[in-house]
Design a protein around this motif. Structure first.
Motif, mmCIF file in Angstrom:
data_model
loop_
_atom_site.group_PDB
_atom_site.id
_atom_site.type_symbol
_atom_site.label_atom_id
_atom_site.label_comp_id
_atom_site.label_asym_id
_atom_site.label_seq_id
_atom_site.Cartn_x
_atom_site.Cartn_y
_atom_site.Cartn_z
ATOM 1 N N LEU A 14 0.860 -1.175 0.000
ATOM 2 C CA LEU A 14 0.000 0.000 0.000
ATOM 3 C C LEU A 14 0.900 1.229 0.000
ATOM 4 C CD1 LEU A 14 -3.008 0.869 0.062
ATOM 5 C CD2 LEU A 14 -2.706 1.230 2.527
ATOM 6 N N GLU A 15 0.899 1.926 -1.123
ATOM 7 C CA GLU A 15 1.633 3.178 -1.240
ATOM 8 C C GLU A 15 0.684 4.299 -0.846
ATOM 9 O OE1 GLU A 15 4.907 3.259 -2.411
ATOM 10 O OE2 GLU A 15 4.984 5.395 -1.899
ATOM 11 N N MET A 16 1.055 5.046 0.194
ATOM 12 C CA MET A 16 0.184 6.094 0.711
ATOM 13 C C MET A 16 0.839 7.451 0.470
ATOM 14 S SD MET A 16 -1.055 4.307 4.260
ATOM 15 C CE MET A 16 0.578 4.337 4.987
ATOM 16 N N ASN A 17 0.213 8.267 -0.342
ATOM 17 C CA ASN A 17 0.728 9.591 -0.669
ATOM 18 C C ASN A 17 -0.220 10.669 -0.163
ATOM 19 O OD1 ASN A 17 3.007 8.578 -2.166
ATOM 20 N ND2 ASN A 17 1.586 8.090 -3.826
ATOM 21 N N ASN A 18 0.291 11.886 -0.103
ATOM 22 C CA ASN A 18 -0.505 13.023 0.364
ATOM 23 C C ASN A 18 -1.238 12.667 1.665
ATOM 24 O OD1 ASN A 18 -1.679 15.544 0.422
ATOM 25 N ND2 ASN A 18 -3.300 15.027 -1.041
ATOM 26 N N LEU A 19 -0.476 12.182 2.617
ATOM 27 C CA LEU A 19 -1.052 11.731 3.876
ATOM 28 C C LEU A 19 -1.780 12.860 4.592
ATOM 29 C CD1 LEU A 19 1.897 9.527 5.137
ATOM 30 C CD2 LEU A 19 -0.414 8.711 4.633
ATOM 31 N N LYS A 20 -2.850 12.467 5.298
ATOM 32 C CA LYS A 20 -3.635 13.406 6.100
ATOM 33 C C LYS A 20 -3.686 12.898 7.532
ATOM 34 C CE LYS A 20 -6.651 14.480 2.165
ATOM 35 N NZ LYS A 20 -8.052 14.535 1.685
ATOM 36 N N PRO A 21 -3.857 13.783 8.505
ATOM 37 C CA PRO A 21 -3.948 13.327 9.904
ATOM 38 C C PRO A 21 -5.037 12.267 10.107
ATOM 39 C CG PRO A 21 -3.633 15.692 9.836
ATOM 40 C CD PRO A 21 -3.833 15.251 8.407
ATOM 41 N N GLU A 22 -6.109 12.355 9.350
ATOM 42 C CA GLU A 22 -7.190 11.378 9.498
ATOM 43 C C GLU A 22 -6.832 9.993 8.948
ATOM 44 O OE1 GLU A 22 -7.412 14.431 8.141
ATOM 45 O OE2 GLU A 22 -8.766 14.437 6.377
ATOM 46 N N ASP A 23 -5.662 9.856 8.330
ATOM 47 C CA ASP A 23 -5.180 8.540 7.920
ATOM 48 C C ASP A 23 -4.536 7.787 9.088
ATOM 49 O OD1 ASP A 23 -4.075 9.991 4.826
ATOM 50 O OD2 ASP A 23 -5.907 8.836 5.191
ATOM 51 N N THR A 24 -4.359 8.464 10.206
ATOM 52 C CA THR A 24 -3.773 7.826 11.381
ATOM 53 C C THR A 24 -4.642 6.658 11.832
ATOM 54 O OG1 THR A 24 -2.701 9.859 12.125
ATOM 55 C CG2 THR A 24 -3.133 8.158 13.793
ATOM 56 N N ALA A 25 -4.030 5.477 11.904
ATOM 57 C CA ALA A 25 -4.777 4.269 12.258
ATOM 58 C C ALA A 25 -3.809 3.098 12.324
ATOM 59 C CB ALA A 25 -5.864 3.976 11.222
ATOM 60 N N VAL A 26 -4.297 1.979 12.818
ATOM 61 C CA VAL A 26 -3.583 0.712 12.674
ATOM 62 C C VAL A 26 -4.064 0.084 11.369
ATOM 63 C CG1 VAL A 26 -3.149 -1.561 13.630
ATOM 64 C CG2 VAL A 26 -3.338 0.411 15.155
ATOM 65 N N TYR A 27 -3.134 -0.251 10.515
ATOM 66 C CA TYR A 27 -3.451 -0.814 9.208
ATOM 67 C C TYR A 27 -3.222 -2.329 9.214
ATOM 68 C CZ TYR A 27 -3.981 3.792 7.154
ATOM 69 O OH TYR A 27 -4.436 5.061 6.846
ATOM 70 N N TYR A 28 -4.197 -3.035 8.676
ATOM 71 C CA TYR A 28 -4.146 -4.491 8.624
ATOM 72 C C TYR A 28 -4.220 -4.960 7.176
ATOM 73 C CZ TYR A 28 -5.457 -4.222 13.569
ATOM 74 O OH TYR A 28 -5.503 -3.933 14.917
ATOM 75 N N CYS A 29 -3.359 -5.885 6.807
ATOM 76 C CA CYS A 29 -3.491 -6.492 5.485
ATOM 77 C C CYS A 29 -4.360 -7.739 5.603
ATOM 78 C CB CYS A 29 -2.140 -6.839 4.889
ATOM 79 S SG CYS A 29 -1.180 -8.030 5.836
ATOM 80 N N ASN A 30 -4.951 -8.101 4.497
ATOM 81 C CA ASN A 30 -5.854 -9.245 4.454
ATOM 82 C C ASN A 30 -5.645 -10.022 3.168
ATOM 83 O OD1 ASN A 30 -8.813 -10.038 3.195
ATOM 84 N ND2 ASN A 30 -8.560 -10.682 5.324
ATOM 85 N N PHE A 31 -5.558 -11.341 3.302
ATOM 86 C CA PHE A 31 -5.457 -12.212 2.133
ATOM 87 C C PHE A 31 -6.636 -13.174 2.135
ATOM 88 C CE2 PHE A 31 -1.212 -11.139 0.810
ATOM 89 C CZ PHE A 31 -0.517 -10.822 1.960
ATOM 90 N N ILE A 32 -7.202 -13.399 0.980
ATOM 91 C CA ILE A 32 -8.151 -14.488 0.793
ATOM 92 C C ILE A 32 -7.372 -15.617 0.143
ATOM 93 C CG2 ILE A 32 -10.358 -15.233 -0.149
ATOM 94 C CD1 ILE A 32 -10.560 -12.917 1.845
ATOM 95 N N ILE A 33 -7.234 -16.719 0.861
ATOM 96 C CA ILE A 33 -6.322 -17.763 0.406
ATOM 97 C C ILE A 33 -6.992 -19.125 0.447
ATOM 98 C CG2 ILE A 33 -4.287 -16.508 1.219
ATOM 99 C CD1 ILE A 33 -4.289 -18.441 3.649
ATOM 100 N N GLN A 34 -6.361 -20.068 -0.223
ATOM 101 C CA GLN A 34 -6.712 -21.477 -0.137
ATOM 102 C C GLN A 34 -5.517 -22.181 0.476
ATOM 103 O OE1 GLN A 34 -9.645 -22.804 -1.935
ATOM 104 N NE2 GLN A 34 -9.368 -24.747 -0.891
ATOM 105 N N VAL A 35 -5.711 -22.780 1.625
ATOM 106 C CA VAL A 35 -4.603 -23.495 2.245
ATOM 107 C C VAL A 35 -4.485 -24.879 1.619
ATOM 108 C CG1 VAL A 35 -4.803 -22.230 4.391
ATOM 109 C CG2 VAL A 35 -6.028 -24.381 4.125
#
Length: 121
Positions: A80-101
Motif C-alpha cells: 500500500l503506497e500512501m501519498n498526500n497523507l492526512k492526519p485522518e489517515d492515522t490508524a492501525v493498518y491491517y493487510c488481508n489475504f483471501i487464500i486457499q490453504v
C-alpha cells in the motif's frame, strides 16, 4: 499453517508518503483477493483498498487518488503506497489475504498483525 507479516508503518508528515508491505507464507495453495483495512480506537475496522487476482483495484472514497494498492504474486505480497497523507489517515493498518490453504476445501481469511501509521507534524 499460514503466517502473515506486515511492515512499513511509522510516523508520516501531512502531505508526505509511507509504504506498507505485507507478505504471507506457509501452506498456501492459492491466493485470491488481497486488501488493506484500518482501525482507530473506538471505531470498527474499515476497508481501505482491495486488489483482485486479476489485478482489479478498488478504493475507499477517503483514499482514492492518494493511495495505491499493488501485489506481487510470486512473493505472496501486497503493498500500500500512501501519498498526500492526512492526519485522518492515522490508524492501525491491517493487510488481508483471501487464500486457499493446502488440503483445504474453501477459501479463508488471513490477517496481518497490524502496523501503526501516525500522520502528524
Amino acid at each position: 499453517q499460514v503466517q502473515v507479516a506486515e511492515s512499513g508503518g511509522g510516523l508520516g508528515q501531512p502531505g508526505g508518503s509511507l509504504r506498507l508491505s505485507c507478505a504471507a507464507s506457509g501452506s498456501i495453495s492459492s491466493m485470491y483477493s488481497m486488501g488493506w483495512y484500518r482501525q482507530t480506537p473506538g471505531k470498527q475496522r474499515e476497508w481501505v483498498a482491495t486488489i483482485t487476482k486479476d489485478g482489479t483495484r478498488n478504493y475507499a472514497n477517503s483514499v482514492k487518488g492518494r493511495f495505491t494498492i499493488s501485489r506481487d504474486n510470486a512473493k505472496k505480497s501486497v503493498y500500500l503506497e500512501m501519498n498526500n497523507l492526512k492526519p485522518e489517515d492515522t490508524a492501525v493498518y491491517y493487510c488481508n489475504f483471501i487464500i486457499q490453504v493446502l488440503g483445504g476445501r474453501s477459501a479463508s481469511d488471513a490477517w496481518g498483525q497490524g502496523t501503526l501509521v501516525t500522520v502528524s507534524s
